[in-house]
Scaffold this active site. Structure first.
Site, PDB file in Angstrom:
ATOM      1  N   GLY A 140       0.815  -1.201   0.000  1.00  0.00           N
ATOM      2  CA  GLY A 140       0.000   0.000   0.000  1.00  0.00           C
ATOM      3  C   GLY A 140       0.852   1.255   0.000  1.00  0.00           C
ATOM      4  O   GLY A 140       1.897   1.326  -0.631  1.00  0.00           O
ATOM      5  N   LYS A 173       4.724   2.653 -11.925  1.00  0.00           N
ATOM      6  CA  LYS A 173       5.607   2.572 -10.755  1.00  0.00           C
ATOM      7  C   LYS A 173       6.263   3.923 -10.545  1.00  0.00           C
ATOM      8  O   LYS A 173       6.949   4.442 -11.428  1.00  0.00           O
ATOM      9  CB  LYS A 173       6.664   1.490 -10.945  1.00  0.00           C
ATOM     10  CG  LYS A 173       7.570   1.331  -9.723  1.00  0.00           C
ATOM     11  CD  LYS A 173       8.435   0.092  -9.809  1.00  0.00           C
ATOM     12  CE  LYS A 173       9.255  -0.102  -8.543  1.00  0.00           C
ATOM     13  NZ  LYS A 173      10.027  -1.360  -8.550  1.00  0.00           N
ATOM     14  N   ASP A 189      15.622  -9.204  -7.193  1.00  0.00           N
ATOM     15  CA  ASP A 189      14.598  -9.477  -6.174  1.00  0.00           C
ATOM     16  C   ASP A 189      13.438 -10.301  -6.734  1.00  0.00           C
ATOM     17  O   ASP A 189      12.269  -9.949  -6.573  1.00  0.00           O
ATOM     18  CB  ASP A 189      14.077  -8.159  -5.597  1.00  0.00           C
ATOM     19  CG  ASP A 189      13.468  -8.337  -4.212  1.00  0.00           C
ATOM     20  OD1 ASP A 189      13.684  -9.403  -3.610  1.00  0.00           O
ATOM     21  OD2 ASP A 189      12.778  -7.421  -3.740  1.00  0.00           O
ATOM     22  N   LYS A 225       2.704   2.346   2.194  1.00  0.00           N
ATOM     23  CA  LYS A 225       3.967   2.198   2.918  1.00  0.00           C
ATOM     24  C   LYS A 225       5.093   1.697   2.018  1.00  0.00           C
ATOM     25  O   LYS A 225       6.246   1.658   2.432  1.00  0.00           O
ATOM     26  CB  LYS A 225       3.780   1.230   4.094  1.00  0.00           C
ATOM     27  CG  LYS A 225       2.795   1.733   5.144  1.00  0.00           C
ATOM     28  CD  LYS A 225       2.645   0.727   6.278  1.00  0.00           C
ATOM     29  CE  LYS A 225       1.646   1.217   7.316  1.00  0.00           C
ATOM     30  NZ  LYS A 225       1.480   0.232   8.418  1.00  0.00           N
TER      31      LYS A 225
END
Length: 522
Positions: free
Chosen positions: A86, A111, A205, A88
């Site tokens: 979200g 993004k 990642d 955060k």
């Protein structure tokens, strides 16, 4: 359509026509600023980009203006945030819809990086163009970027059916079936092989949050992992327990590191939960295969296939990079495991069947909020996300219960609503209808949000008549609630009542404008 008082409940029949308000004069037309194409794909790349028959091909890579992306995301509205963390999240991802003739209403994921992530705009643009050359049906392809002052944004194809992490770790009603897990592993291995062949082998990642599901339920690899944060050089944002050992030693990502991370995804698929690689290897060495398998899969998978997948995961997670298989080996091992090839992914994943895009109603006469934009585009997935994010915020004041009314029946009713909320959140729309109907039938408490949510569930289940009834019920409970009018607009459009649908859109936008003015004051 007449309006009922907020304390009354109405019958389930639908009046002949919704209410109308006077139409204001249309605003002057706004100029459109087309995107600036950076390059087009060559014939070889175009052939590689062919995807499922019902999926639209990715457009040519382009540079976007900040104004275009701000418009597409409703001003980067919080309701359009789709990042798993979200607001955060360090780098937010927004759902959006390209506007104007050049955009064609295409759904996008935007993004938005932190201001210090890419200080050099030329480096960011060069990296984005490199990733933007890739086109493959197993990837959520990068279709553009934006450099504007300190702002750095990437634009990709939007995948509407959540992440692998959501389906594996946070499901409420149905675990992903075995054949679908094998399909996920194979498709992602294919995507990694393609990136390697196109000289973009390093994926940063790699984890279950990077695996997305498109409109057909097919798994795709996010393009965002092909770019890293240039300032701090970090390639892994997840818990260090899941990072390759060599990255912890020297901070470098290699092709073997990508294989290690792929091994963690295999463990996720096998176990249905996040298990640190060292612990997973210990479990594999010391116990039977059943110890690592998700309990909900018991009796539903082939022991031979599971053994192959466990063995492959073990090889991917070897401490020494040279002991891990290469990407081509992963593909060759996973390809023979593919079963149920005739079954569409959306069936195995348990998501709604993709439909042809319905005809949208004419453009409204007022600027629209994210909810209004979603309804004007007939974007049911966006409407769902907005209703989930707003929760029951608009129900305040519609019910006042005394202590005497707080009975066991009341608790049972609220429990039914809670179960409906879980099903609605997880897109189990038929179950949500059943649970919300239990709540409504008790009648002690009347919730406009429940009617709006059940209306959307009916739309998802191709029941526009029932959807219209529920949207009208929501208006009866809350006469000036814009959402009730928006949901009526969508249902009316589904019923090919385009003129009435436009009236509802305009009425809803007027109500929203009036509400905003009352909040701001004179």
């Amino acid at each position: 359509m007449g309006c009922c008082g907020s304390s009354l409940r109405v019958g389930s029949h639908a009046p002949e026509k919704p209410p109308r308000r006077a139409r204001p004069p249309p605003p002057p037309p706004q100029p459109h600023h087309p995107r600036r194409p950076s390059f087009t794909l060559n014939a070889h790349q175009a052939a590689a980009s062919s995807s499922a028959a019902s999926a639209a091909p990715a457009p040519a890579f382009a540079e976007f203006s900040l104004a275009e992306l701000r418009e597409a995301t409703g001003g980067f509205a919080a309701a359009n945030i789709v990042s798993e963390s979200g607001e955060k999240a360090p780098n937010l991802v927004y759902r959006g819809r390209l506007q104007g003739a050049g955009g064609g209403g295409r759904a996008i994921a935007v993004k938005k990086f932190g201001k210090l992530a890419w200080p050099d705009p030329k480096q960011f643009a060069e990296e984005a163009r490199g990733v933007g050359k890739l086109r493959h049906r197993r990837m959520a392809n990068l279709i553009g970027y934006c450099c504007d002052g300190d702002e750095r944004l990437l634009v990709a194809e939007f995948m509407p059916n959540d992440t692998l992490a959501k389906h594996l770790f946070h499901w409420e009603n149905k675990a992903i079936e075995w054949a679908m897990r094998l399909r996920v592993a194979y498709n992602i291995a294919e995507a990694l092989e393609y990136c390697s062949n196109e000289e973009r082998p390093l994926y940063h990642d790699l984890n279950a949050y990077r695996v997305l599901f498109d409109e057909n339920g097919d798994p795709r690899l996010s393009c965002f992992g092909l770019m890293k944060n240039s300032r701090d050089g970090k390639s892994y944002s997840t818990n260090l327990a899941y990072t390759p050992p060599e990255y912890l030693r020297n901070g470098r990502v290699t092709l073997e590191s990508v294989v290690f991370s792929f091994g963690t995804i295999l463990i996720d698929l096998l176990s249905g939960k996040r298990i640190p690689p060292t612990l997973a290897l210990d479990m594999i060495r010391s116990r039977s295969i059943q110890a690592i398998m998700e309990t909900n899969l018991e009796g539903k998978y082939s022991i031979e296939e599971a053994t192959t997948l466990v063995d492959l995961a073990s090889k991917c997670l070897q401490y020494e990079p040279r002991d891990r298989p290469d990407i081509k080996k992963l593909v060759s091992i996973l390809q023979p495991l593919q079963t149920k090839s005739e079954v569409p992914s959306y069936v195995m994943l348990g998501v709604p069947k993709p439909e042809e895009v319905p005809k949208a109603p004419p453009a409204p006469q007022h600027p629209l909020s994210p909810m209004g934009e979603a309804c004007s585009r007939m974007d049911l997935t966006a409407i769902h996300q907005i209703l989930v994010s707003t929760h029951y915020r608009d129900d305040e004041g519609t019910n006042e219960l005394s202590f005497q009314e707080w009975t066991q029946q009341m608790r049972d009713m609220l429990d039914a609503r809670k179960r409906g909320d879980f099903a609605f959140r997880d897109k189990n729309f038929k179950q949500a209808i059943d649970c919300y109907t239990q709540f409504v039938d008790v009648g002690t408490m009347v919730s406009p949000t429940v009617y709006a949510r059940r209306s959307l569930c009916h739309l998802m289940c191709d029941q526009p008549d029932a959807a219209l009834r529920d949207a009208m019920q929501a208006q009866c409970v809350y006469p000036d609630w814009p959402t009730a009018f928006y949901m009526q607009a969508v249902a009316l459009s589904k019923l090919n009542m385009q003129s009435d649908s436009l009236d509802m859109l305009n009425e809803a936008s007027q109500l929203e404008e009036k509400r905003q003015k009352s909040i701001k004051g004179p």
